[in-house]
Design a protein around this motif. Sequence first.
Motif, PDB file in Angstrom:
ATOM      1  N   UNK A  61       0.958  -1.032   0.380  1.00  0.00           N
ATOM      2  CA  UNK A  61       0.356   0.509   0.042  1.00  0.00           C
ATOM      3  C   UNK A  61       0.971   1.222   0.067  1.00  0.00           C
ATOM      4  N   UNK A  62       0.440   2.267  -1.381  1.00  0.00           N
ATOM      5  CA  UNK A  62       1.643   3.473  -0.796  1.00  0.00           C
ATOM      6  C   UNK A  62       0.786   5.315  -1.303  1.00  0.00           C
ATOM      7  N   UNK A  69       7.044   7.808  -6.760  1.00  0.00           N
ATOM      8  CA  UNK A  69       7.149   6.428  -5.974  1.00  0.00           C
ATOM      9  C   UNK A  69       6.515   6.018  -7.278  1.00  0.00           C
ATOM     10  N   UNK A  70       5.901   6.236  -7.816  1.00  0.00           N
ATOM     11  CA  UNK A  70       5.336   5.034  -8.915  1.00  0.00           C
ATOM     12  C   UNK A  70       6.214   4.402  -9.825  1.00  0.00           C
ATOM     13  N   UNK A  90      -4.434  -1.460  -7.695  1.00  0.00           N
ATOM     14  CA  UNK A  90      -5.504  -0.543  -7.280  1.00  0.00           C
ATOM     15  C   UNK A  90      -5.746   0.255  -6.936  1.00  0.00           C
ATOM     16  N   UNK A  91      -6.431   1.269  -7.187  1.00  0.00           N
ATOM     17  CA  UNK A  91      -6.469   2.823  -6.915  1.00  0.00           C
ATOM     18  C   UNK A  91      -7.701   2.488  -6.222  1.00  0.00           C
ATOM     19  N   UNK A  92      -6.744   2.581  -4.558  1.00  0.00           N
ATOM     20  CA  UNK A  92      -7.400   2.460  -3.043  1.00  0.00           C
ATOM     21  C   UNK A  92      -8.773   3.224  -2.876  1.00  0.00           C
ATOM     22  N   UNK A  93      -8.034   4.362  -3.237  1.00  0.00           N
ATOM     23  CA  UNK A  93      -8.720   5.737  -2.815  1.00  0.00           C
ATOM     24  C   UNK A  93      -8.436   6.511  -3.324  1.00  0.00           C
ATOM     25  N   UNK A  94      -8.776   8.096  -2.724  1.00  0.00           N
ATOM     26  CA  UNK A  94      -8.227   9.244  -3.311  1.00  0.00           C
ATOM     27  C   UNK A  94      -6.527   9.305  -3.478  1.00  0.00           C
ATOM     28  N   UNK A  95      -6.074   8.815  -2.431  1.00  0.00           N
ATOM     29  CA  UNK A  95      -4.231   9.284  -1.572  1.00  0.00           C
ATOM     30  C   UNK A  95      -4.004   7.997  -2.033  1.00  0.00           C
ATOM     31  N   UNK A  96      -4.514   6.378  -1.913  1.00  0.00           N
ATOM     32  CA  UNK A  96      -3.502   5.346  -1.575  1.00  0.00           C
ATOM     33  C   UNK A  96      -3.891   5.102  -2.982  1.00  0.00           C
ATOM     34  N   UNK A  97      -2.975   3.913  -3.066  1.00  0.00           N
ATOM     35  CA  UNK A  97      -2.756   2.564  -4.123  1.00  0.00           C
ATOM     36  C   UNK A  97      -2.449   1.463  -3.059  1.00  0.00           C
ATOM     37  N   UNK A 121      10.608   5.676  -0.610  1.00  0.00           N
ATOM     38  CA  UNK A 121      10.010   5.981   0.279  1.00  0.00           C
ATOM     39  C   UNK A 121       8.776   6.941  -0.039  1.00  0.00           C
ATOM     40  N   UNK A 122       7.013   6.473   0.438  1.00  0.00           N
ATOM     41  CA  UNK A 122       6.105   7.091   0.320  1.00  0.00           C
ATOM     42  C   UNK A 122       5.263   5.003   0.654  1.00  0.00           C
ATOM     43  N   UNK A 123       6.012   3.737   1.034  1.00  0.00           N
ATOM     44  CA  UNK A 123       5.821   2.892   1.103  1.00  0.00           C
ATOM     45  C   UNK A 123       4.730   2.744   2.152  1.00  0.00           C
ATOM     46  N   UNK A 124       3.297   2.688   2.633  1.00  0.00           N
ATOM     47  CA  UNK A 124       2.703   1.997   3.554  1.00  0.00           C
ATOM     48  C   UNK A 124       2.881   1.203   4.824  1.00  0.00           C
ATOM     49  N   UNK A 125       2.879  -0.071   3.271  1.00  0.00           N
ATOM     50  CA  UNK A 125       3.008  -1.503   3.906  1.00  0.00           C
ATOM     51  C   UNK A 125       3.290  -2.348   2.919  1.00  0.00           C
ATOM     52  N   UNK A 126       4.161  -3.341   3.519  1.00  0.00           N
ATOM     53  CA  UNK A 126       4.432  -4.333   2.445  1.00  0.00           C
ATOM     54  C   UNK A 126       5.053  -5.231   2.910  1.00  0.00           C
TER      55      UNK A 126
END
Length: 137
Positions: A61-62, A69-70, A90-97, A121-126
């Motif tokens: 999740x990023x 970052x992409x 998947x474009x999860x919501x407005x801010x997260x992929x 930098x910017x990856x929230x979960x892996x």
Amino acid sequence: MSDLVRFGVSLNSDLLKKFDEHIKKHSYSNRSNAIADIIRDQLIEQEWVSNEIVTGVITIVFDHHQRGLSNNLTNIQHDHHDLIISSQHIHLDHDNCFEIIVVKGHSNELKELCNKLKAAKGVKHARVNLATTGQKV
Ligand code: NI
């Protein structure tokens, strides 16, 4: 598919009671399926340790707005194209992929790839989740 083999198991009654509760909670149709799952889980752990070829998924999740970052994540994946079977964005919501990356290779290489993605930098979960058929390659 290999033959089914019957074997007897002796268990302490308290442990069996707990096991049956576990079976019910996880909706197994019978004890045999539950035991087979536990054995497979143990085998995959051994394969992790012995560095066998395994398959699995990396989920990340990023932050969609993190500059560069992409591109960075795509470059990391291209550097390890030999480990990657497919990926889905998947474009999860407005801010997260959210990205699902299906991988196959030596378990240490897959863990290393996951760590590289996590470090961007910017990856929230892996997280890497490995699976096995139980067959040796
Ligand atoms: Ni997206």
